[in-house]
Design a protein around this motif. Structure first.
Motif, mmCIF file in Angstrom:
data_model
loop_
_atom_site.group_PDB
_atom_site.id
_atom_site.type_symbol
_atom_site.label_atom_id
_atom_site.label_comp_id
_atom_site.label_asym_id
_atom_site.label_seq_id
_atom_site.Cartn_x
_atom_site.Cartn_y
_atom_site.Cartn_z
ATOM 1 N N ARG A 100 35.284 -0.822 -12.033
ATOM 2 C CA ARG A 100 36.568 -1.320 -12.538
ATOM 3 C C ARG A 100 36.957 -0.658 -13.859
ATOM 4 O O ARG A 100 38.133 -0.451 -14.133
ATOM 5 C CB ARG A 100 36.487 -2.847 -12.701
ATOM 6 C CG ARG A 100 37.782 -3.495 -13.076
ATOM 7 C CD ARG A 100 38.773 -3.457 -11.903
ATOM 8 N NE ARG A 100 39.999 -4.088 -12.277
ATOM 9 C CZ ARG A 100 41.149 -3.438 -12.495
ATOM 10 N NH1 ARG A 100 41.237 -2.154 -12.346
ATOM 11 N NH2 ARG A 100 42.221 -4.104 -12.845
ATOM 12 N N ASP A 101 35.978 -0.280 -14.675
ATOM 13 C CA ASP A 101 36.277 0.392 -15.945
ATOM 14 C C ASP A 101 36.912 1.766 -15.738
ATOM 15 O O ASP A 101 37.645 2.243 -16.601
ATOM 16 C CB ASP A 101 35.011 0.550 -16.787
ATOM 17 C CG ASP A 101 34.479 -0.782 -17.293
ATOM 18 O OD1 ASP A 101 35.259 -1.761 -17.365
ATOM 19 O OD2 ASP A 101 33.278 -0.845 -17.605
ATOM 20 N N LEU A 102 36.626 2.405 -14.591
ATOM 21 C CA LEU A 102 37.203 3.719 -14.297
ATOM 22 C C LEU A 102 38.541 3.629 -13.579
ATOM 23 O O LEU A 102 39.239 4.625 -13.425
ATOM 24 C CB LEU A 102 36.236 4.542 -13.438
ATOM 25 C CG LEU A 102 34.883 4.861 -14.050
ATOM 26 C CD1 LEU A 102 34.016 5.596 -13.039
ATOM 27 C CD2 LEU A 102 35.047 5.667 -15.326
ATOM 28 N N ASP A 103 38.873 2.439 -13.099
ATOM 29 C CA ASP A 103 40.109 2.234 -12.337
ATOM 30 C C ASP A 103 41.245 1.894 -13.306
ATOM 31 O O ASP A 103 41.652 0.749 -13.440
ATOM 32 C CB ASP A 103 39.909 1.124 -11.310
ATOM 33 C CG ASP A 103 41.018 1.096 -10.288
ATOM 34 O OD1 ASP A 103 41.810 2.060 -10.219
ATOM 35 O OD2 ASP A 103 41.099 0.100 -9.549
ATOM 36 N N GLU A 160 37.390 -0.359 -1.814
ATOM 37 C CA GLU A 160 37.426 -1.007 -3.132
ATOM 38 C C GLU A 160 38.286 -0.218 -4.117
ATOM 39 O O GLU A 160 38.924 -0.804 -4.998
ATOM 40 C CB GLU A 160 36.008 -1.194 -3.669
ATOM 41 C CG GLU A 160 35.269 -2.300 -2.942
ATOM 42 C CD GLU A 160 33.814 -2.434 -3.325
ATOM 43 O OE1 GLU A 160 33.268 -1.526 -3.997
ATOM 44 O OE2 GLU A 160 33.206 -3.448 -2.946
ATOM 45 N N TRP A 161 38.337 1.106 -3.973
ATOM 46 C CA TRP A 161 39.184 1.919 -4.850
ATOM 47 C C TRP A 161 40.674 1.677 -4.599
ATOM 48 O O TRP A 161 41.521 2.121 -5.362
ATOM 49 C CB TRP A 161 38.850 3.404 -4.687
ATOM 50 C CG TRP A 161 37.672 3.825 -5.490
ATOM 51 C CD1 TRP A 161 36.447 4.206 -5.028
ATOM 52 C CD2 TRP A 161 37.601 3.918 -6.918
ATOM 53 N NE1 TRP A 161 35.618 4.505 -6.078
ATOM 54 C CE2 TRP A 161 36.303 4.345 -7.249
ATOM 55 C CE3 TRP A 161 38.504 3.672 -7.952
ATOM 56 C CZ2 TRP A 161 35.878 4.532 -8.561
ATOM 57 C CZ3 TRP A 161 38.088 3.860 -9.261
ATOM 58 C CH2 TRP A 161 36.786 4.285 -9.552
ATOM 59 N N LEU A 162 41.018 0.937 -3.546
ATOM 60 C CA LEU A 162 42.424 0.679 -3.218
ATOM 61 C C LEU A 162 42.890 -0.713 -3.621
ATOM 62 O O LEU A 162 44.053 -1.051 -3.459
ATOM 63 C CB LEU A 162 42.641 0.874 -1.713
ATOM 64 C CG LEU A 162 42.237 2.247 -1.178
ATOM 65 C CD1 LEU A 162 42.421 2.289 0.325
ATOM 66 C CD2 LEU A 162 42.997 3.353 -1.875
ATOM 67 N N PRO A 172 39.100 8.727 -11.621
ATOM 68 C CA PRO A 172 38.498 10.025 -11.308
ATOM 69 C C PRO A 172 39.380 10.851 -10.358
ATOM 70 O O PRO A 172 40.102 10.303 -9.520
ATOM 71 C CB PRO A 172 37.174 9.640 -10.645
ATOM 72 C CG PRO A 172 36.850 8.296 -11.218
ATOM 73 C CD PRO A 172 38.180 7.620 -11.393
ATOM 74 N N VAL A 173 39.312 12.161 -10.495
ATOM 75 C CA VAL A 173 40.148 13.082 -9.710
ATOM 76 C C VAL A 173 40.011 12.828 -8.214
ATOM 77 O O VAL A 173 41.008 12.832 -7.484
ATOM 78 C CB VAL A 173 39.798 14.551 -10.050
ATOM 79 C CG1 VAL A 173 40.507 15.522 -9.131
ATOM 80 C CG2 VAL A 173 40.110 14.838 -11.503
ATOM 81 N N GLU A 174 38.782 12.593 -7.744
ATOM 82 C CA GLU A 174 38.564 12.350 -6.317
ATOM 83 C C GLU A 174 39.334 11.121 -5.844
ATOM 84 O O GLU A 174 39.876 11.105 -4.737
ATOM 85 C CB GLU A 174 37.067 12.148 -6.019
ATOM 86 C CG GLU A 174 36.192 13.317 -6.351
ATOM 87 C CD GLU A 174 35.721 13.339 -7.810
ATOM 88 O OE1 GLU A 174 34.947 14.244 -8.145
ATOM 89 O OE2 GLU A 174 36.115 12.463 -8.616
ATOM 90 N N VAL A 175 39.408 10.111 -6.677
ATOM 91 C CA VAL A 175 40.142 8.888 -6.350
ATOM 92 C C VAL A 175 41.638 9.162 -6.341
ATOM 93 O O VAL A 175 42.362 8.705 -5.452
ATOM 94 C CB VAL A 175 39.779 7.753 -7.335
ATOM 95 C CG1 VAL A 175 40.636 6.523 -7.092
ATOM 96 C CG2 VAL A 175 38.298 7.407 -7.231
#
Length: 133
Positions: A46-49, A90-92, A54-57
């Motif tokens: 969650r801290d990276l969202d 989860e990234w969505l 991240p570029v891949e995301v």
């Protein structure tokens, strides 16, 4: 464009084979792309969202944003979806790429009922428009 996602990171998995076979049945007028970067997505954090994940995301979300529809093919691992697929979903959560988007679910497993139900539940939380059947 229709985007297909394999729920397995194995290159010769049954899910990959199913999606490759499905491509043969697509009309020439349908742009069909298989996303093969699921294993490159970092573990959800969650801290990276944030505004600059991240570029891949970012690339993954952009592909989903451009898609008219999504096909997700999953195996069943320990009565659920593989962790790599759950991670991709989860990234969505904080973005709206699957919000009301048409999604078809294919379970490539001998039984697969648990994975199918788990995936449908996950997709309902993302407000995806999942086809019945």
């Amino acid at each position: 464009m229709h985007l297909a996602i394999s729920g397995s990171s194995r290159k010769k998995s049954s899910t990959q084979k199913a999606l490759n076979s499905l491509k043969k049945f697509m009309p020439n007028s349908v742009e069909y792309e298989i996303y093969n970067g699921i294993e490159k997505l970092p573990h959800f954090n969650r801290d990276l969202d944030n505004d600059e994940p991240p570029v891949e995301v970012q690339e993954y979300r952009e592909l989903l944003s451009r898609a008219d529809g999504v096909i997700i093919c999953t195996p069943e691992y320990i009565k659920g979806v593989p962790g790599v697929l759950k991670n991709a979903l989860e990234w969505l959560v904080s973005s709206a790429e699957l919000n009301t988007k048409p999604v078809a679910v294919i379970t490539a497993s001998c039984d697969g009922e648990n994975a199918h139900q788990a995936l449908q539940l996950n997709l309902s939380m993302l407000n995806a428009n999942v086809f019945d059947g």
